[in-house]
Write a protein that holds these residues in place. Structure first.
Motif, mmCIF file in Angstrom:
data_model
loop_
_atom_site.group_PDB
_atom_site.id
_atom_site.type_symbol
_atom_site.label_atom_id
_atom_site.label_comp_id
_atom_site.label_asym_id
_atom_site.label_seq_id
_atom_site.Cartn_x
_atom_site.Cartn_y
_atom_site.Cartn_z
ATOM 1 N N TRP A 1 1.073 -8.099 -3.197
ATOM 2 C CA TRP A 1 0.770 -7.539 -1.887
ATOM 3 C C TRP A 1 -0.639 -6.947 -1.928
ATOM 4 O O TRP A 1 -1.064 -6.396 -2.936
ATOM 5 C CB TRP A 1 1.773 -6.455 -1.511
ATOM 6 C CG TRP A 1 3.188 -6.940 -1.564
ATOM 7 C CD1 TRP A 1 3.978 -7.054 -2.676
ATOM 8 C CD2 TRP A 1 3.980 -7.408 -0.473
ATOM 9 N NE1 TRP A 1 5.199 -7.553 -2.350
ATOM 10 C CE2 TRP A 1 5.241 -7.772 -1.000
ATOM 11 C CE3 TRP A 1 3.753 -7.523 0.897
ATOM 12 C CZ2 TRP A 1 6.268 -8.263 -0.205
ATOM 13 C CZ3 TRP A 1 4.783 -8.020 1.696
ATOM 14 C CH2 TRP A 1 6.017 -8.379 1.150
ATOM 15 N N HIS A 2 -1.339 -7.092 -0.818
ATOM 16 C CA HIS A 2 -2.684 -6.537 -0.685
ATOM 17 C C HIS A 2 -2.698 -5.534 0.476
ATOM 18 O O HIS A 2 -1.852 -5.576 1.360
ATOM 19 C CB HIS A 2 -3.711 -7.643 -0.422
ATOM 20 C CG HIS A 2 -3.846 -8.625 -1.544
ATOM 21 N ND1 HIS A 2 -4.821 -8.546 -2.503
ATOM 22 C CD2 HIS A 2 -3.089 -9.712 -1.874
ATOM 23 C CE1 HIS A 2 -4.687 -9.531 -3.360
ATOM 24 N NE2 HIS A 2 -3.644 -10.262 -3.000
ATOM 25 N N ASP A 3 -3.690 -4.655 0.465
ATOM 26 C CA ASP A 3 -3.875 -3.680 1.553
ATOM 27 C C ASP A 3 -2.586 -2.905 1.837
ATOM 28 O O ASP A 3 -2.146 -2.753 2.984
ATOM 29 C CB ASP A 3 -4.344 -4.387 2.834
ATOM 30 C CG ASP A 3 -5.659 -5.129 2.621
ATOM 31 O OD1 ASP A 3 -6.539 -4.574 1.943
ATOM 32 O OD2 ASP A 3 -5.779 -6.265 3.111
ATOM 33 N N VAL A 4 -1.971 -2.410 0.760
ATOM 34 C CA VAL A 4 -0.694 -1.713 0.896
ATOM 35 C C VAL A 4 -0.931 -0.292 1.401
ATOM 36 O O VAL A 4 -1.735 0.458 0.841
ATOM 37 C CB VAL A 4 0.056 -1.681 -0.452
ATOM 38 C CG1 VAL A 4 1.337 -0.847 -0.346
ATOM 39 C CG2 VAL A 4 0.378 -3.100 -0.901
ATOM 40 N N ASP A 5 -0.227 0.081 2.460
ATOM 41 C CA ASP A 5 -0.235 1.460 2.941
ATOM 42 C C ASP A 5 1.206 1.967 2.942
ATOM 43 O O ASP A 5 2.146 1.254 2.555
ATOM 44 C CB ASP A 5 -0.874 1.581 4.314
ATOM 45 C CG ASP A 5 -0.189 0.728 5.384
ATOM 46 O OD1 ASP A 5 0.960 0.273 5.148
ATOM 47 O OD2 ASP A 5 -0.784 0.513 6.442
ATOM 48 N N ALA A 6 1.402 3.205 3.376
ATOM 49 C CA ALA A 6 2.729 3.813 3.312
ATOM 50 C C ALA A 6 3.736 3.037 4.157
ATOM 51 O O ALA A 6 4.893 2.862 3.755
ATOM 52 C CB ALA A 6 2.652 5.266 3.763
ATOM 53 N N THR A 7 3.334 2.559 5.321
ATOM 54 C CA THR A 7 4.256 1.833 6.193
ATOM 55 C C THR A 7 4.700 0.521 5.563
ATOM 56 O O THR A 7 5.898 0.199 5.533
ATOM 57 C CB THR A 7 3.613 1.568 7.564
ATOM 58 O OG1 THR A 7 3.270 2.816 8.172
ATOM 59 C CG2 THR A 7 4.557 0.794 8.465
ATOM 60 N N LEU A 8 3.753 -0.252 5.059
ATOM 61 C CA LEU A 8 4.097 -1.520 4.412
ATOM 62 C C LEU A 8 4.986 -1.291 3.198
ATOM 63 O O LEU A 8 5.964 -2.020 2.966
ATOM 64 C CB LEU A 8 2.817 -2.248 3.993
ATOM 65 C CG LEU A 8 2.999 -3.579 3.241
ATOM 66 C CD1 LEU A 8 3.755 -4.581 4.101
ATOM 67 C CD2 LEU A 8 1.648 -4.138 2.812
ATOM 68 N N PHE A 9 4.684 -0.245 2.438
ATOM 69 C CA PHE A 9 5.459 0.023 1.237
ATOM 70 C C PHE A 9 6.901 0.385 1.585
ATOM 71 O O PHE A 9 7.849 -0.150 0.999
ATOM 72 C CB PHE A 9 4.799 1.152 0.443
ATOM 73 C CG PHE A 9 5.475 1.457 -0.861
ATOM 74 C CD1 PHE A 9 5.513 0.517 -1.875
ATOM 75 C CD2 PHE A 9 6.057 2.697 -1.080
ATOM 76 C CE1 PHE A 9 6.143 0.800 -3.086
ATOM 77 C CE2 PHE A 9 6.683 2.995 -2.283
ATOM 78 C CZ PHE A 9 6.727 2.039 -3.286
ATOM 79 N N GLU A 10 7.093 1.281 2.563
ATOM 80 C CA GLU A 10 8.433 1.763 2.889
ATOM 81 C C GLU A 10 9.238 0.759 3.709
ATOM 82 O O GLU A 10 10.454 0.651 3.539
ATOM 83 C CB GLU A 10 8.351 3.092 3.645
ATOM 84 C CG GLU A 10 8.035 4.272 2.761
ATOM 85 C CD GLU A 10 9.112 4.543 1.710
ATOM 86 O OE1 GLU A 10 10.299 4.240 1.959
ATOM 87 O OE2 GLU A 10 8.761 5.043 0.629
ATOM 88 N N LYS A 11 8.584 0.014 4.594
ATOM 89 C CA LYS A 11 9.318 -0.859 5.501
ATOM 90 C C LYS A 11 9.539 -2.261 4.938
ATOM 91 O O LYS A 11 10.495 -2.947 5.337
ATOM 92 C CB LYS A 11 8.563 -0.976 6.837
ATOM 93 C CG LYS A 11 8.438 0.336 7.604
ATOM 94 C CD LYS A 11 9.781 0.795 8.123
ATOM 95 C CE LYS A 11 9.664 2.104 8.909
ATOM 96 N NZ LYS A 11 8.864 1.989 10.124
#
Length: 341
Positions: A11-21
């Protein structure tokens, strides 16, 4: 023909939303490319070992820390001795500034001893590091932040009770990760004598002896691998076994452990010890009966246990609260203090 593990999902450009959802709900390891590429520590690590050591020393508080050291002939593999009643390395304490200097002096030296300062608390030993190198808000709540420094080490497959994000700051690392259900194919060593607290596999992932450990081939079919450069990270779900290889003469990794339960939850590992006292040596038919009890009340494969009762009538067997946790501990302490008759 040797079985090669598949590469973990990237995964690239991971933020909190992408990580949790998206990433965590998969329940599988994930490579988080360039997650910490903007860290000042990572920039120093990409520059040179000397630059990264200078950067780390600027935060070091001067306290001695745990150090594992083994002779060059262990090939960086911190492990048991031949009789499985001890280890092939020494545990000691040392100033991390001196450890860093030793590691730098040994770069390129093939006969250098294996050195490894692991699970060193960032807040205690490197105060201010976390404020200067932040993890984009991916983790909330209580987190254990640690740093790992060493040369070409190989840490045997083991599991943690916690979720884990491991970030490479200097050098390169290879993680080989196995699902929890592969435990029988990983040939665990003695569970109450371990190099660092967690059970480890007896198999050397770098050159597995499939004559001695034939079921490991099945574990490899289920394995995933993550090769990480400075700035990359890997997410490892709780209880996934992971082998960690440091691939250069100087390596630095920062990791974050956390659990999604309140602090009054105890470690599930404690249940294993209690079951040794109460269940494991019962006659087979009784163990089968207790498995049915545990499945219904604890693992709940068919939904909420005691669902036919109103919540207040489930008492201790309902949802755990802090008050219930204290009551359960009190009952267990009373039981454990009882002298056998």
């Amino acid at each position: 023909m040797a079985v090669e593990p598949q590469e973990a999902a990237q995964w690239h450009d991971v933020d909190a939303t992408l990580f949790e959802k998206t990433i965590r709900p998969r329940g599988r390891p994930a490579i988080l490319r360039n997650l910490v590429q903007s860290w000042p520590a990572t920039r120093a690590g990409r520059e040179s070992p000397e630059a990264l050591i200078r950067y780390l020393k600027s935060f070091y508080g001067g306290h001695p820390a745990p150090l594992f050291e083994g002779p060059a002939d262990i090939n960086g593999r911190f492990f048991y001795n031949d009789t499985l009643d001890g280890f092939n390395f020494e545990s000691k304490r040392a100033l991390l500034s001196e450890v860093l200097d030793r590691l730098l002096g040994n770069v390129g030296e093939k006969s250098a001893p294996a050195l490894y300062a692991g699970s060193v608390s960032l807040p205690i030993y490197f105060p201010g590091f976390s404020q200067a190198n932040k993890l984009r808000g991916l983790i909330r709540g209580s987190v254990i932040e640690s740093i790992w420094v060493g040369n070409r080490t190989c840490i045997a497959p083991h599991f943690d009770n916690t979720e884990n994000i491991a970030c490479v700051v200097g050098g390169r690392r290879r993680f080989t990760v196995f699902p929890p259900d592969q435990i029988g194919n990983l040939y665990p060593g003695p569970l109450d004598l371990t190099p660092a607290g967690q059970p480890i596999s007896l198999v050397d992932v770098r050159k597995p002896d499939l004559d001695r450990f034939p079921r490991f081939a099945e574990a490899l079919r289920a394995a995933e691998v993550a090769e990480l450069a400075p700035g990359d990270a890997v997410y490892i779900p709780a209880l996934w076994w992971h082998n960690v290889e440091a691939l250069e003469d100087f390596n630095v990794l920062v990791n974050y452990w956390w659990r999604d339960v309140p602090d009054y939850f105890d470690s599930p590992s404690m249940s294993l010890l209690h079951c040794l006292l109460t269940i494991k040596s019962l006659p087979p038919e009784q163990r089968r009966a207790w498995r049915a009890v545990f499945d219904y009340l604890i693992f709940q494969p068919e939904g909420t246990a005691l669902g036919h009762l109103p919540p207040e009538a489930r008492r201790l067997f309902g949802d755990l609260t802090e008050a219930k946790a204290e009551r359960i501990r009190s009952l267990l302490l009373k039981s454990l203090a009882r002298k056998p008759t």
